[in-house]
Structure formats: C-alpha cells, structure tokens
Design a protein around this motif. Structure first.
Motif, PDB file in Angstrom:
ATOM      1  N   LYS A  32       0.836  -1.194   0.000  1.00 36.97           N
ATOM      2  CA  LYS A  32       0.000   0.000   0.000  1.00 36.97           C
ATOM      3  C   LYS A  32       0.874   1.248   0.000  1.00 36.97           C
ATOM      4  O   LYS A  32       1.882   1.315   0.697  1.00 36.97           O
ATOM      5  CB  LYS A  32      -0.895  -0.023   1.242  1.00 36.97           C
TER       6      LYS A  32
ATOM      7  N   ARG B   6       0.550   5.033   1.044  1.00 36.59           N
ATOM      8  CA  ARG B   6      -0.312   5.888   1.858  1.00 36.59           C
ATOM      9  C   ARG B   6      -0.530   7.242   1.191  1.00 36.59           C
ATOM     10  O   ARG B   6       0.390   7.811   0.621  1.00 36.59           O
ATOM     11  CB  ARG B   6       0.280   6.076   3.244  1.00 36.59           C
TER      12      ARG B   6
ATOM     13  N   ASP C 105      -5.470   6.036  -0.010  1.00 35.83           N
ATOM     14  CA  ASP C 105      -4.332   5.135  -0.122  1.00 35.83           C
ATOM     15  C   ASP C 105      -4.539   4.252  -1.346  1.00 35.83           C
ATOM     16  O   ASP C 105      -5.678   3.928  -1.703  1.00 35.83           O
ATOM     17  CB  ASP C 105      -4.222   4.249   1.123  1.00 35.83           C
TER      18      ASP C 105
END
Length: 187
Positions: free
Chosen positions: A154, A156, A167
């Motif tokens: 991921k 952010r 995200d």
C-alpha cells in the motif's frame, strides 16, 4: 493495437476523436459514481474535454508512451482502459481503467485487462505491468486479484480526490508470470 476483438461481445479500440461524443456521454452518465474514485471528473465538463483527452492520448500512442482504448460491449462504449507512461528503460507500464455502471458485473473489464496484458507482454515485450487501486475500491481491486497479480503493498495518501487523500494498493504482474498463466490456461 488499433482494434482487438476479445470475444463475440467485447472488443477494444484505440480512442480516436470520433469517439469523443460517446466517451463524454458515458462519462457524464456515470459522473457521480466515477467521482468517488477518479480525480479527473471536474476537468471533463463537455465533449471538447473528452476530445482533448483523446488527442493527448493519441499523441502518447504515437510516441510509444501508452494510450487509451475504448472498451466496447455489443458495439456500445462501456468504458476505457489505458497504458500510462511506458518506461522503456525499465520495460514497465501501469494500467488504468473504468467501466460504466450499466456494464459492471459481466467480466468485461477482466477480459479487457487480459487483452491489454497480452499486448503489453506480447507485442510491446515489456517486463512489468502495474495496477494501482484505491484501498477501498473493491470492484477495481478485484480485477488484478482475479488475473493473478501480486499485491505488493500500500502507498499511503497516494492520490488527492477532491477533498481527501486515498491510499492505493499496488498490484504487479511480470511477463514470465503472465505467460505461464496463459500457458496453463488460467487466463
């Protein structure tokens, strides 16, 4: 790739200015829903904006730096899929897509992504394709998951959507992985 027939119902076409009106109408009909996940809706106020987008896309295609394709279902434009910023030095690109609400849940975009991956790894001979999707955009994330992409993590606050950050989950597919999946008949 200017036109690619996927099956009897679905085909891809390189977007040309003749598609501007149909693209704008589809965008406008789906504006509220698309706005939840895509940052460019405020800049698409009329057919001339869709036409300008297509002209830019054609320039990218002519410069071997990506391009956008209309996704057609039974002869009607259903959405778009594109290659963004081909990095020839590292032999990689990213894929973006959207589909009108009337065309969802039919497997259309999964088929379109598979065809684009065949193009990316076959004709273009790139080594990596990436898809990024907002963390909570379950429908968009389901496509790379269905196609066997690897969830690589991921990022952010990767994108500003009008009044907040979202995200992104990053998915990656390597050429050897895709060719192996095709050989095994997985996609």
């Amino acid at each position: 790739m200017l036109r690619h027939q996927i099956n009897d119902e679905v085909h891809l076409e390189l977007l040309e200015t003749r598609h501007a009106e149909e693209l704008y109408r589809l965008t406008d009909r789906n504006r509220d829903r698309l706005r939840e996940w895509l940052p460019w809706l405020n800049g698409t106020r009329g057919m001339e904006d869709s036409e300008a987008f297509i002209r830019t896309s054609l320039q990218h295609f002519a410069n071997a730096n990506g391009g956008n394709f209309g996704v057609f279902y039974r002869g009607q434009m259903a959405g778009c899929i594109g290659l963004h910023n081909i990095d020839w030095g590292n032999r990689k690109t990213s894929i973006g897509y959207w589909l009108g609400a009337d065309f969802q849940r039919r497997g259309i975009m999964t088929l379109a992504c598979g065809a684009i991956l065949d193009y990316v790894f076959g004709e273009l001979e790139l080594n990596r394709a990436e898809i990024r999707a907002a963390e909570f955009n379950a429908r968009s994330r389901a496509i790379p998951e269905r196609l066997g992409f690897t969830n690589e993590g991921k990022i952010r606050q990767a994108e500003w959507l009008y009044d907040h950050y979202v995200d992104h989950v990053v998915y990656g597919m390597l050429r050897d992985e895709w060719l192996q999946r095709r050989k095994e008949g997985q996609h």
